[in-house]
Enzyme design. Structure first.
Site, PDB file in Angstrom:
ATOM      1  N   GLU A 193     -10.381  22.068 -23.340  1.00  0.00           N
ATOM      2  CA  GLU A 193      -9.865  20.756 -22.990  1.00  0.00           C
ATOM      3  C   GLU A 193      -8.382  20.820 -22.686  1.00  0.00           C
ATOM      4  O   GLU A 193      -7.659  21.708 -23.123  1.00  0.00           O
ATOM      5  CB  GLU A 193     -10.130  19.774 -24.109  1.00  0.00           C
ATOM      6  CG  GLU A 193      -9.472  20.220 -25.369  1.00  0.00           C
ATOM      7  CD  GLU A 193      -9.989  19.481 -26.573  1.00  0.00           C
ATOM      8  OE1 GLU A 193     -10.844  18.612 -26.404  1.00  0.00           O
ATOM      9  OE2 GLU A 193      -9.521  19.798 -27.656  1.00  0.00           O
ATOM     10  N   CYS A 251      -0.949  19.105 -22.119  1.00  0.00           N
ATOM     11  CA  CYS A 251      -1.232  19.999 -23.251  1.00  0.00           C
ATOM     12  C   CYS A 251      -2.401  20.909 -22.872  1.00  0.00           C
ATOM     13  O   CYS A 251      -3.482  20.425 -22.547  1.00  0.00           O
ATOM     14  CB  CYS A 251      -1.583  19.124 -24.458  1.00  0.00           C
ATOM     15  SG  CYS A 251      -2.111  20.074 -25.881  1.00  0.00           S
ATOM     16  N   CYS A 254     -10.760  28.922 -32.136  1.00  0.00           N
ATOM     17  CA  CYS A 254      -9.604  29.600 -32.736  1.00  0.00           C
ATOM     18  C   CYS A 254     -10.049  30.310 -34.008  1.00  0.00           C
ATOM     19  O   CYS A 254     -10.858  29.774 -34.769  1.00  0.00           O
ATOM     20  CB  CYS A 254      -8.514  28.578 -33.060  1.00  0.00           C
ATOM     21  SG  CYS A 254      -7.035  29.360 -33.749  1.00  0.00           S
ATOM     22  N   CYS A 261      -7.203  26.983 -39.685  1.00  0.00           N
ATOM     23  CA  CYS A 261      -6.391  26.024 -40.440  1.00  0.00           C
ATOM     24  C   CYS A 261      -7.313  24.887 -40.887  1.00  0.00           C
ATOM     25  O   CYS A 261      -8.162  24.434 -40.117  1.00  0.00           O
ATOM     26  CB  CYS A 261      -5.240  25.497 -39.582  1.00  0.00           C
ATOM     27  SG  CYS A 261      -4.180  26.833 -39.006  1.00  0.00           S
ATOM     28  N   CYS A 300      -7.788  21.456 -38.845  1.00  0.00           N
ATOM     29  CA  CYS A 300      -7.861  21.527 -37.384  1.00  0.00           C
ATOM     30  C   CYS A 300      -9.292  21.717 -36.890  1.00  0.00           C
ATOM     31  O   CYS A 300     -10.009  22.615 -37.353  1.00  0.00           O
ATOM     32  CB  CYS A 300      -6.991  22.694 -36.918  1.00  0.00           C
ATOM     33  SG  CYS A 300      -7.103  22.991 -35.152  1.00  0.00           S
ATOM     34  N   GLY A 338      -6.798  26.852 -29.575  1.00  0.00           N
ATOM     35  CA  GLY A 338      -6.495  28.281 -29.645  1.00  0.00           C
ATOM     36  C   GLY A 338      -5.088  28.599 -30.118  1.00  0.00           C
ATOM     37  O   GLY A 338      -4.226  27.738 -30.185  1.00  0.00           O
ATOM     38  N   GLU A 339      -4.908  29.871 -30.466  1.00  0.00           N
ATOM     39  CA  GLU A 339      -3.593  30.352 -30.896  1.00  0.00           C
ATOM     40  C   GLU A 339      -2.992  31.157 -29.728  1.00  0.00           C
ATOM     41  O   GLU A 339      -3.431  32.269 -29.444  1.00  0.00           O
ATOM     42  CB  GLU A 339      -3.767  31.217 -32.161  1.00  0.00           C
ATOM     43  CG  GLU A 339      -2.549  32.020 -32.570  1.00  0.00           C
ATOM     44  CD  GLU A 339      -1.233  31.234 -32.605  1.00  0.00           C
ATOM     45  OE1 GLU A 339      -1.157  30.199 -33.267  1.00  0.00           O
ATOM     46  OE2 GLU A 339      -0.263  31.675 -31.941  1.00  0.00           O
ATOM     47  N   SER A 357       3.373  26.733 -28.826  1.00  0.00           N
ATOM     48  CA  SER A 357       3.273  26.462 -30.263  1.00  0.00           C
ATOM     49  C   SER A 357       2.468  27.569 -30.936  1.00  0.00           C
ATOM     50  O   SER A 357       1.415  27.978 -30.440  1.00  0.00           O
ATOM     51  CB  SER A 357       2.569  25.122 -30.466  1.00  0.00           C
ATOM     52  OG  SER A 357       2.356  24.871 -31.830  1.00  0.00           O
ATOM     53  N   SER A 396       4.087  25.814 -36.002  1.00  0.00           N
ATOM     54  CA  SER A 396       3.268  24.888 -36.796  1.00  0.00           C
ATOM     55  C   SER A 396       3.491  25.234 -38.254  1.00  0.00           C
ATOM     56  O   SER A 396       2.923  26.199 -38.771  1.00  0.00           O
ATOM     57  CB  SER A 396       1.786  25.068 -36.442  1.00  0.00           C
ATOM     58  OG  SER A 396       1.522  24.470 -35.211  1.00  0.00           O
ATOM     59  N   LEU A 397       4.322  24.451 -38.930  1.00  0.00           N
ATOM     60  CA  LEU A 397       4.671  24.783 -40.313  1.00  0.00           C
ATOM     61  C   LEU A 397       3.669  24.131 -41.278  1.00  0.00           C
ATOM     62  O   LEU A 397       2.979  24.810 -42.010  1.00  0.00           O
ATOM     63  CB  LEU A 397       6.108  24.336 -40.592  1.00  0.00           C
ATOM     64  CG  LEU A 397       6.807  25.080 -41.721  1.00  0.00           C
ATOM     65  CD1 LEU A 397       6.992  26.546 -41.371  1.00  0.00           C
ATOM     66  CD2 LEU A 397       8.152  24.435 -42.045  1.00  0.00           C
ATOM     67  N   CYS A 444      -6.048  18.578 -31.224  1.00  0.00           N
ATOM     68  CA  CYS A 444      -6.714  19.688 -30.554  1.00  0.00           C
ATOM     69  C   CYS A 444      -8.149  19.885 -31.022  1.00  0.00           C
ATOM     70  O   CYS A 444      -8.477  19.748 -32.178  1.00  0.00           O
ATOM     71  CB  CYS A 444      -5.893  20.966 -30.704  1.00  0.00           C
ATOM     72  SG  CYS A 444      -5.794  21.625 -32.358  1.00  0.00           S
TER      73      CYS A 444
HETATM   74  N1  SAH Z   1      -2.555  27.394 -32.542  1.00  0.00           N
HETATM   75  C1  SAH Z   1      -1.308  26.829 -32.211  1.00  0.00           C
HETATM   76  C2  SAH Z   1      -1.374  25.851 -31.067  1.00  0.00           C
HETATM   77  C3  SAH Z   1      -2.530  24.922 -31.053  1.00  0.00           C
HETATM   78  S1  SAH Z   1      -2.611  23.717 -32.351  1.00  0.00           S
HETATM   79  C4  SAH Z   1      -0.662  26.199 -33.408  1.00  0.00           C
HETATM   80  O1  SAH Z   1      -1.321  26.070 -34.426  1.00  0.00           O
HETATM   81  O2  SAH Z   1       0.513  25.882 -33.316  1.00  0.00           O
HETATM   82  C5  SAH Z   1      -1.627  22.459 -31.686  1.00  0.00           C
HETATM   83  C6  SAH Z   1      -1.050  21.480 -32.706  1.00  0.00           C
HETATM   84  O3  SAH Z   1      -2.031  20.497 -33.068  1.00  0.00           O
HETATM   85  C7  SAH Z   1      -0.591  22.171 -33.953  1.00  0.00           C
HETATM   86  O4  SAH Z   1       0.700  21.797 -34.366  1.00  0.00           O
HETATM   87  C8  SAH Z   1      -1.643  21.712 -34.900  1.00  0.00           C
HETATM   88  O5  SAH Z   1      -1.201  21.835 -36.164  1.00  0.00           O
HETATM   89  C9  SAH Z   1      -1.937  20.292 -34.450  1.00  0.00           C
HETATM   90  N2  SAH Z   1      -3.147  19.723 -35.038  1.00  0.00           N
HETATM   91  C10 SAH Z   1      -4.293  20.350 -35.331  1.00  0.00           C
HETATM   92  N3  SAH Z   1      -5.160  19.519 -35.939  1.00  0.00           N
HETATM   93  C11 SAH Z   1      -4.531  18.332 -36.044  1.00  0.00           C
HETATM   94  C12 SAH Z   1      -4.894  17.067 -36.603  1.00  0.00           C
HETATM   95  N4  SAH Z   1      -6.089  16.889 -37.152  1.00  0.00           N
HETATM   96  N5  SAH Z   1      -3.996  16.070 -36.553  1.00  0.00           N
HETATM   97  C13 SAH Z   1      -2.787  16.248 -35.980  1.00  0.00           C
HETATM   98  N6  SAH Z   1      -2.387  17.407 -35.441  1.00  0.00           N
HETATM   99  C14 SAH Z   1      -3.247  18.448 -35.475  1.00  0.00           C
HETATM  100 FE1  SF4 Z   2      -5.857  27.588 -34.611  1.00  0.00          FE
HETATM  101 FE2  SF4 Z   2      -3.577  26.232 -34.286  1.00  0.00          FE
HETATM  102 FE3  SF4 Z   2      -5.816  24.957 -35.044  1.00  0.00          FE
HETATM  103 FE4  SF4 Z   2      -4.585  26.627 -36.742  1.00  0.00          FE
HETATM  104  S1  SF4 Z   2      -3.754  24.691 -35.910  1.00  0.00           S
HETATM  105  S2  SF4 Z   2      -6.781  26.569 -36.352  1.00  0.00           S
HETATM  106  S3  SF4 Z   2      -3.850  28.219 -35.360  1.00  0.00           S
HETATM  107  S4  SF4 Z   2      -5.469  25.980 -33.104  1.00  0.00           S
END
Ligand code: SAH
Ligand code: SF4
Length: 375
Positions: A96, A117, A124, A128, A131, A181-182, A213, A236-237, A355
Site C-alpha cells: 500500500e 508514504c 515485515c 513490533c 504494528c 516494511g523495514e 524511517s 522509530s523510537l 502502516c
Molecule cells: N519499519 C520502519 C518504517 C515503517 S513503519 C519503521 O519502523 O520505522 C512506519 C511508522 O508507522 C513507524 O514509525 C511505525 O512505528 C508507525 N506505526 C506502526 N504501527 C502504528 C500504529 N498502530 N499507530 C501509529 N503508528 C504506527
Molecule cells: Fe516493521 Fe516498522 Fe512495523 Fe516495526 S514498525 S514491524 S519495523 S514496519
C-alpha cells in the site's frame, strides 16, 4: 523468498542500464534518454505513446520490459485528506501507498502540501508489537521498480486530476518511506530506487524531501553514514528506555539504545541534518512521565525533532491511544525542555492510515504466515 518477474521492471533500471540495452539492440545512446522522458516526465502508460522511438525498438522494449510493476486495486479516500492505494504486484502480493494532503494556510499558489508514504517490503520481519505489518511477518523485499512504481501511481492519480497541467516534476512535496516494511532491511533496492527518484533523468525529486524511517538497524545506519546521501533519517523510537522499548520492539534486544543512539548521532553529525525521533503514544505502555523525561534526554543528545504519534488502533490488538490530556502532559515535558516536537493529530484515521492495516484486513486470516526474526 525472492521474486523474479517475468520481464524486467523498467522503472527499476538506471540510465546506464537502459543505455546498455540501447547499445545491445543497435540503437544510439540517446534513445535511452528519450525513453526516460516518456517514463518519468510524460509518464505515459503504454509503449505506443512513445512516438519518437522507432516502432521496432518499442516492440523490443515491450518484449524485454514490463511498464507496470503494480496494479491499483483500491483507492479509498478518507473523509479528511488521505488517499490509500492498495496495489497488487506481479506475484499477486499486495502493498500500500498512502497520499496525505495537508491543507496550507499560508500564501502561495498551492493550497495543500502532499506527502506520499511508500512501502519497501511485503510485510515485515521485525514484529513490533503495535504494528499491523509486523503482525503479518515478512513475505519479500520489494524490487527497485516496485518502489519507484508506487510514486508513479501517485503521479498518475494527480495527473488525472489535472490532465492539462501535467508537470514535468511530480506535484507532491515529500516522500516518507514509512509504509509497510523495514527500509534498511532492503538496503540495496531502496538505495537504487532513491537514486532513480532523485536523478535528473528520473523523477528529479529532491533527496532532501525524502525521509527514510527505520526501527533501528544499527549496521545499516552505520553503512548509511558512509554514503553520500542527502535524504533525512527518522528513527522509530517508541520507547526511551531499554525496558519499555524491548517490550514493544524486539529489535531493541539486538540493538539496544546504547548502540542505536551513537549510530544515529554519527549519521546526524556526518550529514548535518536534523534527525526525527518517531514516538507512538500508547496508553499505559510508553506514555509515563519517566519515559517522557528519558525521551527528552535522548532528543537533547541527538539534537533531534520528536514526532509524537497517538497510537492508531490495530484490529486484533487491545492497545489504545492515551486521551488528549495525557498526550498533552507527555508533550509538556518536552516543551519545558525546549525540545522541538510535534503531535501528529493524524490524518486518515477513518481509513486506517497506519502502516499495514488495510492490507491486513484484506488478507486475514490465512496469510499470517510470513517470516519473523527472533532476537
Ligand atoms: N519499519 C520502519 C518504517 C515503517 S513503519 C519503521 O519502523 O520505522 C512506519 C511508522 O508507522 C513507524 O514509525 C511505525 O512505528 C508507525 N506505526 C506502526 N504501527 C502504528 C500504529 N498502530 N499507530 C501509529 N503508528 C504506527
Ligand atoms: Fe516493521 Fe516498522 Fe512495523 Fe516495526 S514498525 S514491524 S519495523 S514496519
Amino acid at each position: 523468498m525472492k521474486y523474479l518477474p517475468e520481464k524486467t521492471l523498467i522503472h527499476g533500471e538506471s540510465l546506464e542500464e537502459l543505455e546498455a540495452f540501447a547499445k545491445e539492440t543497435g540503437q544510439p545512446k540517446f534513445r535511452a534518454k528519450q525513453l526516460t522522458e516518456w517514463l518519468y516526465k510524460k509518464r505515459v502508460k503504454s509503449w505506443d505513446e512513445m512516438t519518437n522511438l522507432p516502432a521496432a525498438w518499442r516492440a523490443q522494449l515491450e518484449e524485454s520490459f514490463s511498464l507496470s510493476a503494480v496494479r491499483p486495486l483500491f483507492n479509498s479516500e478518507s473523509k479528511d485528506v488521505t488517499n490509500k492505494l492498495l496495489l497488487q504486484l506481479g506475484d499477486d502480493a499486495f502493498i500500500e501507498t498512502v497520499l496525505i494532503r495537508a491543507p496550507m494556510r499560508g500564501v502561495g499558489q498551492k493550497d495543500s502540501r502532499i506527502t506520499v508514504c511508500i512501502s519497501t517490503q511485503v510485510g515485515c520481519a521485525y514484529g513490533c508489537k503495535f504494528c499491523a505489518s509486523g503482525l503479518m511477518g515478512w513475505k519479500r523485499d520489494l524490487l527497485p521498480g516496485e518502489i519507484v512504481a508506487q510514486l508513479l501511481e501517485v503521479c498518475h492519480l494527480e495527473d488525472d486530476r489535472t490532465p492539462r497541467a501535467k508537470p514535468e516534476i511530480p506535484s507532491f512535496d515529500n516522500i516518507v518511506v514509512m509504509g509497510m516494511g523495514e527500509p534498511l532491511a532492503n538496503y540495496d533496492n531502496l538505495m537504487k530506487a532513491i537514486r532513480i527518484l532523485n536523478a535528473d533523468w528520473g523523477l528529479k525529486f529532491g533527496a532532501r524531501r525524502i525521509t527514510v524511517s527505520t526501527s533501528g538497524l544499527v549496521p545499516q545506519i552505520k553503512q548509511l553514514s558512509e554514503e553520500d546521501v542527502q535524504f533525512r533519517l527518522a528513527i522509530s523510537l517508541h520507547g526511551a528506555t531499554n525496558k519499555v522499548r524491548a517490550k514493544i520492539m524486539p529489535i531493541n534486544r539486538k540493538y539496544p539504545l546504547e548502540e542505536l543512539i551513537p549510530a544515529a548521532k554519527a549519521f546526524a553529525l556526518k550529514h548535518g541534518r536534523m534527525l526525527t525521533l518517531e514516538y507512538i503514544l500508547i496508553e499505559d505502555i510508553n506514555d509515563s512521565l519517566e519515559e517522557a523525561h528519558a525521551l527528552t534526554a535522548i532528543a537533547k543528545q541527538l539534537h533531534a525533532h520528536v514526532n509524537l504519534i497517538p497510537y492508531n488502533k490495530v484490529e486484533g490488538l487491545s492497545w489504545k491511544r492515551p486521551n488528549v490530556r495525557r498526550q498533552d502532559t507527555f508533550a509538556s515535558i518536552l516543551k519545558k525542555a525546549e525540545i522541538s516536537h510535534t503531535i501528529r493529530r493524524e490524518k486518515g484515521h477513518d481509513i486506517d492510515a497506519a502502516c499495514g492495516q488495510l492490507r491486513l484486513k484484506e488478507e486475514i486470516p490465512d496469510n499470517l504466515d510470513g517470516v519473523r526474526l527472533e532476537f
